[in-house]
Design an enzyme around this catalytic site. Sequence first.
Site, PDB file in Angstrom:
ATOM      1  N   HIS A   1       0.737  -1.334  -0.019  1.00  0.00           N
ATOM      2  CA  HIS A   1      -0.088   0.040   0.138  1.00  0.00           C
ATOM      3  C   HIS A   1       0.923   1.069  -0.062  1.00  0.00           C
ATOM      4  O   HIS A   1       0.496   2.232   0.617  1.00  0.00           O
ATOM      5  CB  HIS A   1      -0.876   0.038   1.340  1.00  0.00           C
ATOM      6  CG  HIS A   1      -0.421  -0.064   2.461  1.00  0.00           C
ATOM      7  ND1 HIS A   1      -0.827  -0.796   3.737  1.00  0.00           N
ATOM      8  CD2 HIS A   1       0.651   0.557   2.925  1.00  0.00           C
ATOM      9  CE1 HIS A   1       0.004  -0.500   4.961  1.00  0.00           C
ATOM     10  NE2 HIS A   1       1.192   0.461   4.462  1.00  0.00           N
TER      11      HIS A   1
ATOM     12  N   HIS B   1      -1.585   4.799   9.656  1.00  0.00           N
ATOM     13  CA  HIS B   1      -0.470   5.598   9.903  1.00  0.00           C
ATOM     14  C   HIS B   1      -0.464   6.589  10.600  1.00  0.00           C
ATOM     15  O   HIS B   1      -0.007   7.637   9.881  1.00  0.00           O
ATOM     16  CB  HIS B   1       0.162   5.639   8.518  1.00  0.00           C
ATOM     17  CG  HIS B   1       0.394   4.430   7.691  1.00  0.00           C
ATOM     18  ND1 HIS B   1      -0.776   3.432   7.103  1.00  0.00           N
ATOM     19  CD2 HIS B   1       1.709   3.645   7.257  1.00  0.00           C
ATOM     20  CE1 HIS B   1      -0.050   2.348   6.547  1.00  0.00           C
ATOM     21  NE2 HIS B   1       1.166   2.316   6.442  1.00  0.00           N
TER      22      HIS B   1
ATOM     23  N   HIS C   1      10.082  -4.003   3.902  1.00  0.00           N
ATOM     24  CA  HIS C   1      10.648  -2.551   3.875  1.00  0.00           C
ATOM     25  C   HIS C   1      10.985  -1.992   5.193  1.00  0.00           C
ATOM     26  O   HIS C   1      10.406  -2.486   6.298  1.00  0.00           O
ATOM     27  CB  HIS C   1       9.629  -1.760   2.990  1.00  0.00           C
ATOM     28  CG  HIS C   1       8.216  -1.420   3.559  1.00  0.00           C
ATOM     29  ND1 HIS C   1       7.309  -2.298   3.779  1.00  0.00           N
ATOM     30  CD2 HIS C   1       7.868  -0.167   4.123  1.00  0.00           C
ATOM     31  CE1 HIS C   1       6.226  -1.828   4.443  1.00  0.00           C
ATOM     32  NE2 HIS C   1       6.294  -0.539   4.376  1.00  0.00           N
TER      33      HIS C   1
ATOM     34  N   GLU D   1       4.120  -5.068   8.619  1.00  0.00           N
ATOM     35  CA  GLU D   1       2.552  -4.826   8.036  1.00  0.00           C
ATOM     36  C   GLU D   1       2.263  -6.112   7.675  1.00  0.00           C
ATOM     37  O   GLU D   1       1.063  -6.433   7.065  1.00  0.00           O
ATOM     38  CB  GLU D   1       2.690  -3.837   6.856  1.00  0.00           C
ATOM     39  CG  GLU D   1       2.964  -2.536   7.507  1.00  0.00           C
ATOM     40  CD  GLU D   1       2.958  -1.224   6.402  1.00  0.00           C
ATOM     41  OE1 GLU D   1       3.075  -0.153   6.792  1.00  0.00           O
ATOM     42  OE2 GLU D   1       3.383  -1.549   5.195  1.00  0.00           O
TER      43      GLU D   1
HETATM   44  C1  DHB Z   1       6.220   3.366   2.024  1.00  0.00           C
HETATM   45  C2  DHB Z   1       5.857   2.174   2.363  1.00  0.00           C
HETATM   46  C3  DHB Z   1       4.562   2.033   3.144  1.00  0.00           C
HETATM   47  O1  DHB Z   1       3.845   0.999   3.604  1.00  0.00           O
HETATM   48  C4  DHB Z   1       4.089   3.199   3.757  1.00  0.00           C
HETATM   49  O2  DHB Z   1       2.939   3.029   4.543  1.00  0.00           O
HETATM   50  C5  DHB Z   1       4.652   4.387   3.616  1.00  0.00           C
HETATM   51  C6  DHB Z   1       5.810   4.672   2.731  1.00  0.00           C
HETATM   52  C7  DHB Z   1       7.433   3.333   1.026  1.00  0.00           C
HETATM   53  O3  DHB Z   1       7.937   2.486   0.721  1.00  0.00           O
HETATM   54  O4  DHB Z   1       7.668   4.587   0.738  1.00  0.00           O
HETATM   55 FE    FE Z   2       2.696   1.274   5.312  1.00  0.00          FE
END
Ligand code: DHB
Ligand code: FE
Length: 279
Positions: free
Chosen positions: A12, A59, A192, A239
């Site tokens: 997302h 978030h 990530h 997540e």
């Molecule tokens: C990114 C990924 C996310 O899941 C998020 O909530 C905000 C930013 C990203 O990779 O930039």
């Molecule tokens: Fe996220």
Amino acid sequence: MAKIIGTITTSHVPAIGGAIARGLQNDPYWKPFFDGFPPVRDWLAKMKPDVVVMVYNDHGLNFFLDKMPTFAVGAAPEYHNADEGWGIPTLPSFKGDPALSWHLIESLVGEEFDLTTCQEMNVDHAFTLPMALCWPDMNWPVRTVPVCINTVQAPLPSAQRCWKLGQALGRAIASWPGDERVVVMGTGGLSHQLDGERAGFINKDFDLQFMESLSTDPAWVTKYSTAELVELAGTQGVELLNWLVARGAIEGKARQVHANYHIPISNTASGLMVLEPVA
Ligand code: DHB
Ligand code: FE
């Protein structure tokens, strides 16, 4: 009885909203990501769901670091999109289903999940972008129930707890007397990390094993502690717990109908999967 017709799990990343707004679907950077979605749309057109139960993490929009429910469920008639600071255009509002929301809440609390109930709630990119990827005309053909998991601030619910929540969510949906066809979506991940010394961390081997496990051995990831998941998937890669809750809602075996995986989208290894229950 309401029926879970399948799950859609997807990343997302906020930048997707910018790419949609600028029409970059065929841009070489974005194409391998957006190309994952036409088969999902075909599946949705065939399966015709009435309701999306959306499992995601907020978030900092409704819940910030001062107040952080572990699990929260929306029970509003409508959910407006607000941009909590990512600079992307807001999308049309989403219809809720308060009666179904309250049924799910009663059922989950009855199974000892102590939820926060939200009769007013805005939704952020983790809810809106997966919807826009599934229905690009943004004329949402479904009612929605938001289910928020705290994947943001320690202590997080364990993978084991999230798996059990998903199973209870599946029972709650199945015990709704209506004849709705329900898709459970789970958004976020895959690996990530946006902050700290490991910013930019991605773990392809782990992501692919996790995706595979959801059809072959869905509780596989519950053997890891939260700290181990952060190490394996990154601080925001946790997540993936939202994917696990969604998968837990399918009772018994599930078959992978479609999958896509691409590195990177922004800082994220993007994953996409459609699962169907095996009758
Ligand atoms: C990114 C990924 C996310 O899941 C998020 O909530 C905000 C930013 C990203 O990779 O930039
Ligand atoms: Fe996220």
